[in-house]
Write a protein that holds these residues in place. Sequence first.
Motif, PDB file in Angstrom:
ATOM      1  N   SER A 251     -45.404  -3.814 -36.506  1.00 27.26           N
ATOM      2  CA  SER A 251     -46.440  -4.797 -36.797  1.00 27.26           C
ATOM      3  C   SER A 251     -46.831  -5.569 -35.542  1.00 27.26           C
ATOM      4  O   SER A 251     -45.982  -5.891 -34.705  1.00 27.26           O
ATOM      5  N   ARG A 252     -48.109  -5.864 -35.394  1.00 20.71           N
ATOM      6  CA  ARG A 252     -48.581  -6.624 -34.233  1.00 20.71           C
ATOM      7  C   ARG A 252     -48.009  -8.038 -34.223  1.00 20.71           C
ATOM      8  O   ARG A 252     -47.981  -8.702 -33.188  1.00 20.71           O
ATOM      9  N   SER A 253     -47.504  -8.517 -35.356  1.00 25.36           N
ATOM     10  CA  SER A 253     -46.919  -9.855 -35.406  1.00 25.36           C
ATOM     11  C   SER A 253     -45.634  -9.946 -34.583  1.00 25.36           C
ATOM     12  O   SER A 253     -45.210 -11.037 -34.204  1.00 25.36           O
ATOM     13  N   VAL A 254     -45.029  -8.777 -34.291  1.00 28.84           N
ATOM     14  CA  VAL A 254     -43.791  -8.764 -33.513  1.00 28.84           C
ATOM     15  C   VAL A 254     -44.047  -9.181 -32.067  1.00 28.84           C
ATOM     16  O   VAL A 254     -43.246  -9.895 -31.462  1.00 28.84           O
ATOM     17  N   ASP A 255     -45.166  -8.748 -31.495  1.00 26.67           N
ATOM     18  CA  ASP A 255     -45.417  -9.026 -30.071  1.00 26.67           C
ATOM     19  C   ASP A 255     -46.843  -9.480 -29.783  1.00 26.67           C
ATOM     20  O   ASP A 255     -47.242  -9.598 -28.621  1.00 26.67           O
ATOM     21  N   ASN A 256     -47.631  -9.715 -30.835  1.00 27.30           N
ATOM     22  CA  ASN A 256     -49.006 -10.205 -30.666  1.00 27.30           C
ATOM     23  C   ASN A 256     -49.876  -9.303 -29.786  1.00 27.30           C
ATOM     24  O   ASN A 256     -50.783  -9.776 -29.100  1.00 27.30           O
TER      25      ASN A 256
ATOM     26  N   GLY B  49     -46.866   0.788 -30.929  1.00 25.32           N
ATOM     27  CA  GLY B  49     -45.503   0.276 -30.815  1.00 25.32           C
ATOM     28  C   GLY B  49     -44.594   1.195 -30.033  1.00 25.32           C
ATOM     29  O   GLY B  49     -43.553   0.778 -29.528  1.00 25.32           O
ATOM     30  N   VAL B  50     -44.966   2.458 -29.914  1.00 20.28           N
ATOM     31  CA  VAL B  50     -44.258   3.447 -29.095  1.00 20.28           C
ATOM     32  C   VAL B  50     -45.319   4.290 -28.391  1.00 20.28           C
ATOM     33  O   VAL B  50     -46.501   4.250 -28.761  1.00 20.28           O
ATOM     34  N   PRO B  51     -44.939   5.063 -27.375  1.00 24.17           N
ATOM     35  CA  PRO B  51     -45.934   5.893 -26.689  1.00 24.17           C
ATOM     36  C   PRO B  51     -46.655   6.846 -27.639  1.00 24.17           C
ATOM     37  O   PRO B  51     -46.038   7.451 -28.514  1.00 24.17           O
ATOM     38  N   SER B  52     -47.976   6.943 -27.479  1.00 33.41           N
ATOM     39  CA  SER B  52     -48.769   7.845 -28.311  1.00 33.41           C
ATOM     40  C   SER B  52     -50.010   8.269 -27.540  1.00 33.41           C
ATOM     41  O   SER B  52     -50.349   7.694 -26.504  1.00 33.41           O
ATOM     42  N   PHE B  53     -50.676   9.285 -28.049  1.00 33.10           N
ATOM     43  CA  PHE B  53     -51.924   9.799 -27.473  1.00 33.10           C
ATOM     44  C   PHE B  53     -52.999   9.624 -28.532  1.00 33.10           C
ATOM     45  O   PHE B  53     -52.808  10.042 -29.681  1.00 33.10           O
ATOM     46  N   ASP B  54     -54.114   8.988 -28.162  1.00 35.05           N
ATOM     47  CA  ASP B  54     -55.124   8.697 -29.179  1.00 35.05           C
ATOM     48  C   ASP B  54     -56.313   9.642 -29.130  1.00 35.05           C
ATOM     49  O   ASP B  54     -57.421   9.292 -29.512  1.00 35.05           O
TER      50      ASP B  54
END
Length: 557
Positions: free
Chosen positions: A456-461, A404-409
């Motif tokens: 939540s992924r429901s916000v933008d699918n 949902g925001v920039p991150s490093f995995d």
Amino acid sequence: MGNRRRVAERRRTRPAMVGGMVAVVVGGAGFGVYALYDGGAAAEGRAATAASAKAKAVKTGPLSATEVTTAAQGFLTAWQQGRVTQAAAVTDDSAAATALLTGYTKDAHITGVTLTTGTRDGDKVPFSVKGTVTYKGISKPLTYDSALTVVRRTADGKPLVDWHASVVHPDLQDGDTLVTGESGTPPVTALDRHGGEITAAKYPSLGTVLDGLREKYGKTAGGKAGIELQVVRGKAAKAKKASDKTLLELSKGTPGTVKTTLSPIYQAAAEQQVAKQAKASVVVMRPSTGEILAVANTNHGFNTALQGSLAPGSTMKVITSSLLIDKGLASADKTHPCPKTFTYGGWKFHNDDDFEIKGGTFKASFARSCNTAFISQSGELENDDLTKQAQQVFGLSMNNWAIGVPSFDGAVPVQSAAQKAASLIGQGGVRMNPLNMASVASTVKSGVFHQPYLVSRSVDNRTLATASRTMSGSTLSQLRELMQYTAAYGTAAEAMSGLGPDYGAKTGSAEVDGQDKPNGWFTAYRGDLAAAGVVQAGGHGGDTAGPIVASLLRMGG
């Protein structure tokens, strides 16, 4: 007699000759401009002699107070007076300085600048900036503090301002620009999981999170753009996933609304905990869902908790242990070697204080964080085994997290020889942050990888990252046993005291070149909570990051 006097006067009033060159001082700027007036072999000889003398006279060594002050004042005075070319000439990158200082007036619309120097600290000179931002008839004052550093140019010994974009504004990274205008992205009001508003004033660590939420959801959250002075990120900053940043709002836009998974209780507690250390970061999440409950950093300029890229040290042994157990190279209760040292790929690896465990089990080696117990298995592993384990089981190092925001995995590159061995203990090319390591603990607790998320992924699918396989039941139960034993009797026992029995932990210390103390790491779970933290240059993880993580797990819920 009169003729001789006039000749003498003409000689006295000729321009001063410097090595066959005429020195002409340009009024106001204070810079020497030189031009050759006579030529021929004699002139060339004199020029060569002068050049040789000059080369021998190049000043080296530390800068004097006068040199630092003079260079700083020359730059700041020229900048304040709007003489961009002259200001840039006092830096060691005139092209970049010219571009940014020109844009300061032209694109950022900042005028009436007053620069006031503070007290010099060695080669560093702090200064304050006051100006006015004006756009389409709207004006607002702008004030902030910055600093510059003076360096000596190697070629000629001249003191110059060490140019970086942060000299102009501390929030700028090299390649960024300042722009005032109608913002392309409307503002957002971020809400916590209970519907309360999240602000940087309330939660200082979340400033970068709010920037990221606006960048991603501003155009779709139903808001209307206002007029702002913004930091617009350049290629280098974008590569680091940095978001544009609002510095001054001239007219308010209408914000949209974005709900997050953050918990106000955990966030407030996390802010308090990291404030106890000079350079700490922590993340709290739910293993059963992947929801991020808190993100906090002592330093608020860069979100190390979500975007950091640091060697995780021995916390990486959680992933490595799962690999060794999967391959039948280790078993929790079976005897496992832990010598004082072990050489692989030409490198001699040591345990902390060169301890050894004679006849001990793998569980004992894990609990005491024995490096050689892992290094000794390097020869049995393929170069890409650890990379595959991190990707396929723990969902790391595939650059596809969408929280949902920039991150490093995380990064677990394929390596060989000594670097492959070092990776097994979280050194070499392995890089992680607290979000990644909290996710590792969550995967162990839940038995399956759930990509962490803040919205939540429901916000933008959007599509969340997945792992291609899970650990076998035997591997998972042994890994939980290792972490539980470490929390109860190993290096994590002091921090995790009183939190059992449904818990597990792993400590870590990661050496960093040029740093006296290692970075201290700690990752753990308790019930349906998982957390990980790092204290940079803090020393042993159990003593530094451990208390931060344990205090948050102790809150329960």
